[in-house]
Enzyme design. Structure first.
Site, PDB file in Angstrom:
ATOM      1  N   ARG B 311       0.903  -0.995   0.081  1.00 29.32           N
ATOM      2  CA  ARG B 311      -0.073   0.021  -0.033  1.00 29.32           C
ATOM      3  C   ARG B 311       0.936   1.281   0.094  1.00 29.32           C
ATOM      4  O   ARG B 311       0.481   2.168  -0.610  1.00 29.32           O
ATOM      5  CB  ARG B 311      -0.819  -0.065   1.287  1.00 29.32           C
ATOM      6  N   GLU B 738      -9.431   6.357   7.253  1.00 29.43           N
ATOM      7  CA  GLU B 738      -8.021   6.822   7.377  1.00 29.43           C
ATOM      8  C   GLU B 738      -7.238   8.040   6.555  1.00 29.43           C
ATOM      9  O   GLU B 738      -6.520   8.572   6.927  1.00 29.43           O
ATOM     10  CB  GLU B 738      -7.305   5.446   6.581  1.00 29.43           C
TER      11      GLU B 738
END
Lengths: 453, 785
Positions: B311, B738
């Site tokens: 990621r 997030e």
């Protein structure tokens, strides 16, 4: 040991008490009152904050490092007692809901109790009142909005009136300095407990058995503050919030340091005597007191002696204190305020110093006649920078003198590198503090804390 | 409709009165036992002897377990089976659990756990990235490489080049509620587990393995966590498994909670990175080629490190269309705590890499950093209305005849960016924050200062939404309507403070047209909804909201069909709204409708299921569409620093964040404010320090400094961008857990901007930019030291 206190308005008498039991464990384990949370068990996060009321008023305290005997004769209000018995919420509770002041909710009871206490005391410096409550979810903004909204509401009746119980007479809880002197002389091995903000961790983190404990909280005469033309005298048991209030008009830079060195909860428990007597190399009071020329008053039985505070700190972990001898008071000579205290830490609020520097430099006819420069965090004890002082004495008060004196600091200290800072940073910023003192006194300097948009 | 209303958190009243119950608050059966781990005191080696006699004889100790005493699997790893609950004789980090104490009280267990006499043969520990790299100590066979075009050639051919490297520290989660679990043995060997976890199914799975039973014998319940932030995605396994194993052995309920110091010493944290970059760009600052190398400190076990490091690579472009890019990622294995999931899951690290590069280029070119960024933005979607104020011509090159060349608007991993909101969002933010005027005023102020300087910086966020492990993008729900019209709501998501339960309840209430008071939110329970994914990757509302909607719609359709028939009207004429059901001309209460349906023998219970559409991802090739959509945001932070000490402060922050058509604007704003402060903390005061023996020295709030109340910006303006998700998400909202964390990057960049005022040269700050780091870089700029 037997003690008596009020818990949310009801009298509690505890007999055969383990003196090292904490209020937090008592609430959660003995009473199944689980609203008060354990976040860190060392007084740094505030999740266990409760309101404690005594004759001097109401204050927030961390229940995790509060020994039950410290509560004799006091009234405790926990989050379960913040609302009225009929369920009517306290204005700060209402505001916390309306303004979304809780997310995960775990820090919330502690915040609520800090806010209930501040609200009762009419305190609106919210950042200061809440410096000892950590929240990881909200970023604090909605909590402060809630505190601001609640400030306009009156203090509810059930919070305003907090009757106090009669304290139980107990041997290990002396009620005066005289009684303490006698008891301690007879039991010099016993552990003296003042605010327990350090000793508490010996129990919760060190898992130590403290043996016999003598609690000083009942010694009202050790809580006196006397201000004369000659000196300011703090009894050893004066808590740091009172020290801050007293010094704010006299030595504002010292008072500002006290605001930062611990949270409202810790300052409300911590005492000036305890902060000296535990001999920590990173205690923030001693350098400031040394720079003010403070004297320490010690007592052993009926014998009393005074020493210069700097002489108390012999070496790391070693102080000039005899068995059975205790710190009775500390006194500061009255003087024009030329004190500046600079505290460096990773975080502004409630953080242990990487370096703390305190400076009082006196001039006559443009030359330095007296220099008291003391540091914490640079050595095994709080210590004067004698080479720096010598380099200043008799010299014209100029940038050149200050620069030359600052260079001497490596003669005075060989700091270490640890998790708070490197040796180099400590030494170099300590030098810069002297330069900063110079520009401060000439009015040219500003701190980042003073910059406002 | 309750959707889009700014309702308070569903448990807010329970929070403020202290009635909200966490694992440690659960009333316990009288004979409950308490657990603690004995921990290693070295970072690497072999155990030669464990003398546990003093542990056994410590007061109130009931049992002491070592690896040999475990009946079945000795494994709490969520991935590679490389994480034993108790040491197998080898030690991999300082703080590793070696043995388990079962005692009559929490304190007795803690006291006893310190009394083990362990002898070791010590080996050289790998603590740093350099040591691990030199020893080729890594996960996976070699570095993972994603690329698009030929970055090396593009960089070399560009008019300008820049390169650099910096350290990016990890981060302790510091959830206020430490890890905790409680196991209650049931009849026939079954186990009921109460855990503070983001991943109940994982707990169920690991516990079942550890006690040698199928998953059906283990039921895991989670009402709420006192914060998670990724730290409870896999790190709760050890406690739950320990409790279950001890409960199985003793036949008594067992509870374990880590003391704060133990929690910080034992559990994993955010991955620390070293990021090296090289880039080529033209005179206007347009990127031609970019090369990143990520050195990732994964700690001792694999845990979730591979998808975290992936990621990070996937966010190395952030908001910028880069014609040629190469990202090389080394997942290094060291003798530290096993780094784990933490809000953003590697995304923040990748994003800091490219934002650092943009900052460096802006410095080199003397170009306004916002303008530089805008020149490199991805294009706005074709319809233009959303991004209308920043026409494509501003960013797209033209060919010789002056015609637009459609720019390649794909990410380094081949996904086309079709929902880029940042042109308009940036315009709006710069305007509301008065960027140009403030920049000029700061410049003027700085000219009159020697020791203090102010800095101002902007950073955008484009964050990919979906689990990159595609099969995790599924969710289930269970909804009951009782005959009195009250609704019982359950789904696979867990509540850790983010407001998931409330937002999903708003969906349920809206589907039935009833008030929120009629919907009962219940604890996550593996016996109600099976095979759940972790509540992670910001996916909670997207996935579970859709699953709940499906379940509600199933019931509502059954009700409508029955009522239509009964009242002889068309199903299309049935409307659920305002606690009523309109059936043609008649209207009955929802409660009455439920009663009639029950009496008509209509099933009023349904499951719901959802899987995210259109995902396709090959993590080895680094190609595909790993994300359903992107969430966007931007922030502008102003700071002041003091060169004498490095002391610094955030003065102001303005944020505009894209939560799509928000399900609950106030709860979403709460995520944005909190995320920013947590992100800024990561890059400023939050410093993890290990000593040369591998001992974590910052293991309590006394030494590890998360932001305190006064550290939030003095002026803090947070707003949500008015828009809606271009993809068909739940009510067109966007995930918000997030993405806002990365808005905190602007604080770090603002510090860099302020430090740059002290002299010549790029400050090249490492992170966290503690006061000492700022002092050091400011000194270098002003004195050349």
């Amino acid at each position: 040991m037997t003690i008596t206190f009020h818990l949310n308005g009801e009298e509690v008498v505890l007999k055969d008490l383990d003196p090292s039991a904490t209020l937090l464990d008592f609430l959660r384990e003995d009473r199944a009152m689980t609203g008060t949370k354990e976040g860190c068990n060392e007084g740094d996060c505030g999740a266990c904050t409760v309101m404690v009321t005594d004759k001097a008023g109401s204050k927030p305290l961390n229940a995790c490092i509060l020994f039950l005997p410290q509560l004799n004769g006091k009234s405790i209000r926990t989050v379960e007692g913040a609302a009225d018995t009929d369920g009517t919420l306290h204005p700060v509770q209402e505001a916390m809901i309306t303004h979304h002041g809780s997310q995960c909710g775990f820090c919330t009871p502690g915040f609520v109790m800090s806010m209930v206490t501040a609200h009762k005391n009419g305190a609106t410096d919210h950042d200061v009142q809440l410096a000892g409550n950590l929240c990881r979810c909200t970023g604090y903004a909605p909590i402060v909005r809630a505190a601001e909204a609640a400030a306009e509401q009156p203090v509810p009746q059930w919070i305003r009136h907090e009757p106090l119980p009669q304290a139980t007479e107990t041997e290990m809880l002396p009620r005066s300095g005289d009684a303490l002197a006698t008891l301690y002389a007879a039991k010099p091995e016993a552990r003296l407990v003042a605010g327990a903000t350090d000793l508490g961790l010996w129990v919760t983190k060190g898992l130590r058995d403290l043996g016999e404990m003598i609690f000083l909280d009942g010694c009202e005469d050790l809580k006196q503050i006397e201000i004369s033309d000659r000196e300011i005298r703090f009894g050893a048991m004066v808590d740091m919030n009172r020290v801050r209030e007293t010094l704010a008009p006299l030595h504002p830079s010292y008072a500002e340091m006290i605001r930062r060195f611990a949270s409202q909860q810790v300052r409300a428990a911590a005492t000036i005597g305890g902060n000296i007597a535990n001999g920590s190399p990173i205690g923030d009071n001693p350098p400031a007191l040394i720079a003010l020329g403070a004297r320490l008053h010690l007592r052993q039985g009926d014998r009393r002696r005074d020493i210069a505070l700097e002489d108390f700190f012999i070496d790391y972990g070693k102080q000039d204190r005899q068995p059975g001898e205790f710190v009775e008071a500390v006194s500061i000579p009255r003087q024009p305020d030329r004190l500046r205290v600079y505290k460096l830490s990773k975080r502004f609020d409630q953080d242990i110093s990487a370096v703390l520097g305190a400076f009082t430099i006196t001039l006559a006819d443009g030359s330095v006649t007296e220099a008291r420069v003391a540091f914490g965090g640079l050595a095994g004890t709080p210590k004067r920078a004698t080479h720096v002082e010598q380099a200043l004495l008799g010299q014209p008060w100029s940038e050149a003198t200050v620069a030359a004196a600052a260079a001497e600091i490596s003669q005075d200290f060989t700091p270490m590198t640890d998790m708070r800072a490197s040796a180099e940073y400590r030494l170099e910023t300590a030098r810069n503090m002297l330069m900063r003192y110079f520009s401060d006194l000439t009015g040219a300097s500003q701190s980042v804390l003073e910059v406002q948009l | 409709m309750s959707v889009a209303k700014p309702l308070p958190h569903d448990a807010a009243k329970l929070h403020v009165t202290g009635q909200a119950r966490y694992v440690d608050d659960t009333p316990l059966p009288r004979d409950t036992l308490h657990l603690a781990f004995g921990l290693s005191s070295i970072a690497k080696g072999r155990i030669t002897a464990m003398d546990l006699a003093a542990v056994q004889s410590s007061p109130d100790v009931v049992a002491v377990l070592t690896a040999q005493d475990l009946p079945f699997a000795n494994d709490v790893s969520p991935s590679a089976h490389d994480e034993p609950l108790l040491s197998d004789g080898t030690v991999h980090y300082l703080g590793q659990p070696l043995f388990l104490v079962v005692a009559r009280s929490h304190r007795a267990a803690r006291v006893a756990a310190r009394r083990g006499e362990i002898s070791y043969t010590e080996e050289d520990a790998l603590l740093t990235l350099d040591q691990a790299l030199a020893a080729n100590s890594r996960f996976e066979e070699g570095p993972r490489i994603y690329q698009k075009g030929d970055a090396a050639t593009a960089i070399a051919a560009a008019a300008h080049q820049v390169e650099g490297s910096f350290e990016l520290g990890g981060q302790e989660h510091f959830y206020l509620e430490g890890q905790a679990a409680l196991a209650l043995p049931q009849e026939d060997g079954a186990m009921l587990v109460n855990s503070s976890t983001q991943h109940p199914t994982e707990i169920q799975h690991k516990v079942a393995e550890a006690i040698g039973l199928p998953m059906h014998a283990v039921r895991v319940e989670v009402r709420r966590m006192g914060g998670g932030f990724g730290g409870k995605e896999s790190q709760g396994n050890a406690l739950a498994v320990a409790c279950a194993v001890a409960a199985r052995q003793t036949g008594k309920p067992c509870k374990m909670r880590y003391d704060r110091d133990d929690d910080m010493v034992i559990t994993g944290k955010r991955h620390a990175f070293r990021i090296s970059y090289r880039a080529g760009f033209d005179d206007a600052g347009r990127l031609q080629g970019v090369d990143f190398t990520h050195l990732v400190n994964c700690g001792w076990a694999q845990d979730l490190s591979l998808p975290v490091a992936d990621r990070a690579m996937l966010h190395s472009d952030n908001a910028y269309a880069i014609p040629a890019i190469r990202i090389e990622s080394h997942r290094l294995k060291t003798n530290l705590q096993s780094a784990t999931a933490y809000r953003g899951f590697g995304g923040p690290q990748g994003m800091v890499g490219i934002e650092r590069l943009m900052d460096h280029i802006a410095y080199e070119l003397g170009l306004d950093p916002v303008e530089l960024r805008r020149r490199n933005y991805y294009d706005a979607p074709d319809e233009g209305s959303e991004g209308g104020s920043a026409p494509r011509s501003a960013t797209s090159p033209r060919n010789i005849s002056g015609k637009m060349i459609p720019r390649d608007n794909t990410t380094p991993y081949g996904m086309e960016v079709r929902d880029f909101e940042l042109h308009a969002l940036t315009d709006q933010l710069l305007k509301s924050a008065d960027y140009a005027a403030r920049k000029a005023e700061i410049s003027k102020w700085n000219a009159g200062q020697s020791d203090l300087k102010r800095g101002l910086a902007f950073s955008p966020v484009k964050f990919g939404i979906s689990f990159t492990l595609t099969h995790l993008n599924q969710a289930g729900a269970l909804v009951h309507v009782y005959q009195d019209g009250s609704v019982h709501l359950n789904h696979g998501g867990t509540e850790m403070g983010q407001g998931l339960f409330q937002k999903v309840a708003q969906v349920a209430a809206s589907r039935f047209g009833i008030s929120m008071a009629q919907v009962k939110i219940t604890a996550t329970d593996t016996a109600k909804v099976p095979n759940t994914s972790a509540t992670a990757a910001s996916s909670g509302t997207d996935l579970n909201g859709m699953a709940v909607k499906a379940a509600c719609d199933t019931i509502r359709d059954r009700m409508a069909e029955f009522l239509a028939q009964r009242h002889q009207t068309d199903v299309g004429a049935i409307v659920f709204a305002d606690n009523q059901v309109r059936i043609g001309a008649t209207e009955i209460s929802f409660n009455e409708a439920a009663k009639q349906c029950y009496e008509g023998r209509i099933s009023l219970s349904a499951t719901g299921f959802y899987k995210t559409p259109d995902l396709k991802w090959d993590r080895i090739k680094g190609q595909g569409r790993p994300f359903f959509y992107f969430a966007y945001g931007a922030s502008l932070t102003e700071v002041v620093v003091d060169r004498r000490s490095g002391e610094n402060r955030i003065l102001r922050c303005d944020i505009l964040h894209d939560a799509g058509a928000s399900l609950n604007p106030d709860l979403d704003k709460g995520q944005v404010e909190g995320g920013y402060v947590q992100g800024a903390g990561w890059l400023t005061t939050e410093e993890l320090i290990w000593d040369p023996q591998g001992n974590l020295r910052t293991h309590a709030p006394s030494t590890y400094k998360i932001p305190a109340c006064s550290d939030r910006p003095d002026v803090f303006n947070v707003a949500l961008y008015q828009g809606e998700n271009r993809e068909n998400s739940i009510y067109r909202s966007k995930a918000v857990g997030e993405p806002p964390f990365m808005l905190g990057i602007s604080a770090w960049l603002a510090l860099s901007d302020a430090v740059a005022q002290f002299g010549e040269g790029y400050p090249a700050l490492d992170a966290p930019a503690t006061a000492e780091e700022i002092w050091r870089k400011a000194r270098r700029l002003s004195h050349g030291v």
